[in-house]
Motif scaffolding. Structure first.
Motif, PDB file in Angstrom:
ATOM      1  N   ALA A  10       0.818  -1.129   0.070  1.00 40.57           N
ATOM      2  CA  ALA A  10       0.046   0.037   0.043  1.00 40.57           C
ATOM      3  C   ALA A  10       0.973   1.291  -0.133  1.00 40.57           C
ATOM      4  O   ALA A  10       0.366   2.209  -0.363  1.00 40.57           O
ATOM      5  CB  ALA A  10      -0.874   0.059   1.192  1.00 40.57           C
ATOM      6  N   GLN A  12       3.289   3.909  -1.396  1.00 45.77           N
ATOM      7  CA  GLN A  12       3.390   4.497  -2.359  1.00 45.77           C
ATOM      8  C   GLN A  12       4.682   5.410  -2.612  1.00 45.77           C
ATOM      9  O   GLN A  12       4.894   6.294  -1.416  1.00 45.77           O
ATOM     10  CB  GLN A  12       2.358   5.311  -3.205  1.00 45.77           C
ATOM     11  N   CYS A  14       7.543   8.058  -4.733  1.00 45.55           N
ATOM     12  CA  CYS A  14       7.529   9.030  -5.843  1.00 45.55           C
ATOM     13  C   CYS A  14       8.207   8.418  -6.933  1.00 45.55           C
ATOM     14  O   CYS A  14       7.699   8.559  -8.014  1.00 45.55           O
ATOM     15  CB  CYS A  14       8.355  10.359  -5.437  1.00 45.55           C
ATOM     16  N   GLU A  16       9.301   4.743  -7.964  1.00 44.30           N
ATOM     17  CA  GLU A  16       9.067   3.139  -7.300  1.00 44.30           C
ATOM     18  C   GLU A  16      10.334   2.299  -7.272  1.00 44.30           C
ATOM     19  O   GLU A  16      10.557   1.380  -6.353  1.00 44.30           O
ATOM     20  CB  GLU A  16       8.109   2.309  -8.309  1.00 44.30           C
ATOM     21  N   VAL A  23       8.201   9.219   0.190  1.00 46.12           N
ATOM     22  CA  VAL A  23       7.036   8.465   0.341  1.00 46.12           C
ATOM     23  C   VAL A  23       5.812   9.294  -0.465  1.00 46.12           C
ATOM     24  O   VAL A  23       5.852  10.615  -0.103  1.00 46.12           O
ATOM     25  CB  VAL A  23       6.373   8.170   1.541  1.00 46.12           C
ATOM     26  N   LYS A  24       4.943   8.855  -1.440  1.00 46.92           N
ATOM     27  CA  LYS A  24       3.710   9.546  -1.767  1.00 46.92           C
ATOM     28  C   LYS A  24       2.611   9.283  -0.950  1.00 46.92           C
ATOM     29  O   LYS A  24       2.132   8.429  -0.781  1.00 46.92           O
ATOM     30  CB  LYS A  24       3.707   8.938  -3.267  1.00 46.92           C
ATOM     31  N   THR A  25       1.949  10.772  -0.930  1.00 50.05           N
ATOM     32  CA  THR A  25       0.531  10.546  -0.154  1.00 50.05           C
ATOM     33  C   THR A  25      -0.204  11.315  -0.755  1.00 50.05           C
ATOM     34  O   THR A  25      -0.534  12.523  -0.474  1.00 50.05           O
ATOM     35  CB  THR A  25       0.861  11.122   1.218  1.00 50.05           C
ATOM     36  N   GLU A  95       0.695  16.119  -5.605  1.00 50.04           N
ATOM     37  CA  GLU A  95       1.052  14.698  -5.668  1.00 50.04           C
ATOM     38  C   GLU A  95       2.088  14.468  -4.599  1.00 50.04           C
ATOM     39  O   GLU A  95       2.367  13.228  -4.425  1.00 50.04           O
ATOM     40  CB  GLU A  95       1.776  14.716  -7.361  1.00 50.04           C
ATOM     41  N   CYS A  97       5.004  15.057  -4.368  1.00 51.61           N
ATOM     42  CA  CYS A  97       6.197  14.787  -5.109  1.00 51.61           C
ATOM     43  C   CYS A  97       6.831  15.858  -6.005  1.00 51.61           C
ATOM     44  O   CYS A  97       6.089  16.494  -6.544  1.00 51.61           O
ATOM     45  CB  CYS A  97       6.310  13.415  -5.770  1.00 51.61           C
TER      46      CYS A  97
END
Length: 345
Positions: A10, A12, A14, A16, A23-25, A95, A97
């Motif tokens: 789960a 995510q 910025c 991969e 960490v992308k939120t 985003e 990021c």
């Protein structure tokens, strides 16, 4: 074991496949669409609104005056905020990021500071211009000339650009905070940590010109009240042509001062939360939540979109100029000599 793997799935990032990625939120689709609409609208208003202001002042000869050249230069700073800052900050804010690289992150931060101070210095010069115009309207044309306006414009651009480049391209802004800066700046992030000394200098650089503007505009409105009383006394008596001329000049200058004073107040309201938050954050260990920081940033950015709306509300000449530009009449040779003012003096 399965719960840990599902949590990892789960999570995510910025980037991969990049080690040390942020960490992308991201927001859910609904709020995401709303934010893109709100922020995008601000960018469009800042770009096209200020483009209309610059086009109006540079095209119509009636607006070729020291004051309006300052206003056009201020619009240029706000225009650049809409072009170089708002679109990229919009992606970063929504985003969570930064996808535009480290070098552009430094350039973006440098422009952010430079255009903020450029706007502030322009407004400070405009307040000096209005103070002279209201307190001594007849001598004003000889005191605040085109060359004086040019010097003010040059200072309002050169000082902020040199200052921001010197601070952010030399790396002195995070002296003593190198470890924290490395910890925060993961791949896909664009967070600049500024130490207490530079934050304090930034705050004073904002506070002192703002205080000067408050003092000048306070004096302007006191003088304006005195002039209004004198005009009432003159109108009740036999009025000479010279006194009538003085009264009309004073009235026009007061009206311009009120409009530009409202512009200054809007700037202060927009930028004060960000300036205060930056000061508190630096001395309290950078505790501001991300969403609070983003609200402060976008309040400041939206100021660049507000000025053209203020001109549209308070300046009849700007409404008339917009109609001429939008209708295409601006391409006629005679349009540059058009009369934009309904009042004659």
């Amino acid at each position: 074991m399965s719960s840990n793997s599902s949590a990892a799935a789960a999570l995510q990032l910025c980037y991969e496949n990049v080690n040390g990625s942020c960490v992308k939120t991201p927001y859910s689709p609904g709020p995401r669409l709303i934010l893109y609409t709100v922020f995008g609208l601000g960018a469009v208003l800042a770009v096209f609104g200020n483009l209309l202001v610059m086009t109006s002042i540079l095209h119509f000869r009636q607006l070729h005056s020291p004051t309006y050249f300052l206003v056009a230069s201020l619009a240029a700073a706000d225009f650049l905020v809409g072009v170089t800052l708002m679109p990229f900050s919009m992606v970063r804010s929504i985003e969570s990021c930064w996808y535009f690289g480290d070098k552009f992150c430094t350039f973006h931060t440098c422009c952010d500071v430079a255009f903020c101070y450029s706007s502030l210095f322009h407004l400070c010069c405009i307040s000096i211009d209005r103070y002279i115009a209201v307190t001594d309207p007849l001598a004003y044309p000889t005191k605040f000339t085109g060359s004086v306006s040019g010097v003010c414009i040059s200072i309002s651009w050169i000082l902020p650009l040199v200052y921001s480049a010197a601070v952010f391209y030399t790396g002195v802004y995070d002296d003593g905070l190198e470890e924290l800066s490395k910890a925060l700046n993961c791949v896909g992030g664009c967070q600049v940590v500024v130490n207490q000394n530079w934050v304090l200098i930034d705050f004073l650089s904002f506070f002192i010109p703002t205080l000067v503007m408050v003092i000048l505009y306070s004096n302007i409105f006191l003088v304006a009240r005195q002039q209004a009383k004198k005009i009432e006394n003159i109108s009740s008596k036999t009025e000479s042509s010279s006194e009538s001329y003085k009264a009309r000049v004073a009235k026009r200058e007061r009206k311009a001062a009120k409009t530009l004073g409202f512009t200054v107040i809007t700037f202060m309201i927009s930028w004060l939360p960000y300036s205060v938050d930056s000061l508190i954050d630096a001395f309290m260990g950078f505790i501001t939540p991300t969403y609070i920081y983003e609200i402060c940033v976008w309040c400041a950015y939206y100021n660049s979109a507000m000025n053209p709306l203020i001109y549209a509300l308070f300046y009849p000449w700007f409404k008339k100029a917009i109609k001429v530009i939008v209708s295409g009449q601006v391409f006629k040779n005679s349009s540059a000599n058009m009369n934009l003012f309904t009042e004659q003096i």
